[in-house]
Design a protein around this motif. Structure first.
Motif, PDB file in Angstrom:
ATOM      1  N   GLU A 193      -1.365  -7.994   5.061  1.00 22.24           N
ATOM      2  CA  GLU A 193      -2.335  -6.537   4.557  1.00 22.24           C
ATOM      3  C   GLU A 193      -1.621  -6.037   3.171  1.00 22.24           C
ATOM      4  OE1 GLU A 193      -4.767  -5.238   7.421  1.00 22.24           O
ATOM      5  OE2 GLU A 193      -4.454  -6.473   9.058  1.00 22.24           O
ATOM      6  N   ARG A 245       0.892  -1.040   0.097  1.00 23.11           N
ATOM      7  CA  ARG A 245      -0.257   0.090   0.437  1.00 23.11           C
ATOM      8  C   ARG A 245       0.370   0.959   0.030  1.00 23.11           C
ATOM      9  NH1 ARG A 245      -5.349  -0.899   2.330  1.00 23.11           N
ATOM     10  NH2 ARG A 245      -5.226  -3.206   2.787  1.00 23.11           N
ATOM     11  N   GLU A 247      -4.897  -2.099   9.211  1.00 25.69           N
ATOM     12  CA  GLU A 247      -5.917  -0.933   8.684  1.00 25.69           C
ATOM     13  C   GLU A 247      -6.748  -0.476   9.638  1.00 25.69           C
ATOM     14  OE1 GLU A 247      -8.585  -0.767   4.552  1.00 25.69           O
ATOM     15  OE2 GLU A 247      -7.918  -2.690   4.735  1.00 25.69           O
TER      16      GLU A 247
END
Length: 400
Positions: free
Chosen positions: A33, A11, A289
């Motif tokens: 994640e 991310r 997250e």
């Protein structure tokens, strides 16, 4: 559990920093994640290195030097077990990048007298608590008829907690707390911008003799546990009181004793707790997250999606119960590491590196199981630890 790093879409090019006694679990969760992650902990376990760089320290006093080496090369940071007792070290890190409870919240949550006062005022049962400064009270305890625990003010995981032996003094750095009989439990909550969520409850394995030699050491957790509606209501009210008064951020936990339907809070843990590992597996929670976005408003905020689980998950730490230290051989480390890559319901984690010296009463590694009910989960953990000790004996010539 194996993670194919090449398949992860990151991310951010900036790294998340995790600090705590052991950060392997949160580094694994972050990687799954899609976050880049690095850690600072006491162990630098072999499987933690699969997820990013890990800088090891011998004590929390070494944190300033290690933190200075990083030069703030991370977008956000969070802390896990044990470090909440060393807030003065964490203040070197930028508060505006902290994903978790504020320093002020931590200090208040870890003050036994503050917690006692707040929760008693709210109507909860709370064990009598006596600080070292209350010398007169300590001297009169022999006649109360109660049993007492001597606990370090900076306690974590039940380490150095002992029965108080009816002396006229308290060991330096410790306080006394009334010993409450019952089942040891832990509640997990999530505090976000939209309010409080109760994630669930686990049963704690404390001082289980198959795993550790010390009576009050935290060994592991079993859950999710479903209790009566009476207790469930108290758990939710307890979390709401803490949310309203202490204003925590993100995940936090409360350890409590359960005597019948009476809930006795013991302490607040203002961080991602060990029990969160259970719910991550049982509910497939995106804990990183959620923790990183909990203060955001609108669609960018990601609260945990709490769902029911038909299975019971268990976690247990295997300690060195022997009288001598254990030196980890390449044979054992390789065997345990291969076992940690297993994606079956039984997993290994926190695999020690070759040459690691495991002191008496120190943790060796962590076990995870998934079963149909509580009893089978505990039994599977007990069987699994026997296998671990057999491998230690054969591969390290160790009586653990």
């Amino acid at each position: 559990m194996r993670v194919e790093l090449s398949s992860i879409c990151h991310r951010s090019t900036e790294s998340l920093l995790v600090i705590g006694a052991s950060c392997r679990e949160l580094m694994a969760a972050a990687t799954l994640e899609g976050y880049r992650v690095q850690g600072i902990d006491f162990f630098g376990d072999r499987d933690a290195l699969d997820f990013g760089r890990v800088l090891t320290v011998g004590s929390y006093e070494q944190l300033p030097e290690i933190i200075d080496q990083l030069k703030f090369a991370f977008a956000q940071w969070l802390y896990t077990g044990g470090i909440e007792n060393h807030v003065h070290q964490l203040k070197m890190l930028p508060a505006d990048r902290l994903a978790g409870c504020s320093f002020d919240c931590v200090n208040r949550c870890r003050d036994p007298l503050t917690v006692s006062f707040v929760l008693r005022q709210a109507g909860f049962k709370f064990p009598e608590t006596i600080m070292p400064s209350q010398a007169t009270s300590v001297g009169n305890l022999q006649v109360t008829g109660k049993s007492w625990l001597e606990k370090p003010i900076r306690s974590a995981g039940g380490h150095s907690v002992n029965r108080w032996r009816d002396t006229a003094s308290v060991f330096p750095g410790c306080y006394l707390q009334e010993l409450v009989p019952g089942a040891s439990m832990s509640a997990v909550y999530f505090a976000g911008v939209h309010g409080l969520q109760t994630i669930g409850i686990t049963r704690q394995l404390i001082g289980h003799s198959d795993f550790v030699s010390h009576r009050f050491t935290y060994v592991g957790s079993i859950g999710p546990i479903h209790l009566s509606t009476v207790v469930d209501k108290q758990v939710r009210q307890l979390g709401q009181t803490i949310f309203d008064v202490f204003q925590p951020s993100g995940f936090f936990g409360v350890d409590f004793m359960l005597t019948g339907n009476d809930l006795w809070p013991i302490e607040i843990n203002p961080r991602i707790t060990a029990s969160v590992e259970i719910f991550r597996r049982a509910m497939d929670l995106s804990i990183i997250e959620s923790q990183l976005t909990h203060q955001l408003i609108g669609r960018n905020a990601h609260a945990p999606h709490v769902q029911s689980s038909q299975r019971v998950f268990g976690k247990a730490i295997v300690f060195n119960r022997g009288k001598s230290p254990i030196q980890i051989t390449a044979s054992f480390s390789d065997w345990a590491y291969e076992k940690s890559l297993n994606q079956s319901p039984a997993e290994l984690g926190d695999v020690p590196n070759t040459g690691t010296i495991i002191s008496r009463n120190a943790p060796i590694l962590t076990l995870y199981v998934c079963e149909e009910n509580e009893q089978r989960a505990v039994k599977s953990l007990e069987d699994f630890q026997r296998q671990i000790r057999l491998e230690l004996k054969q591969r390290c010539s160790a009586d653990s």
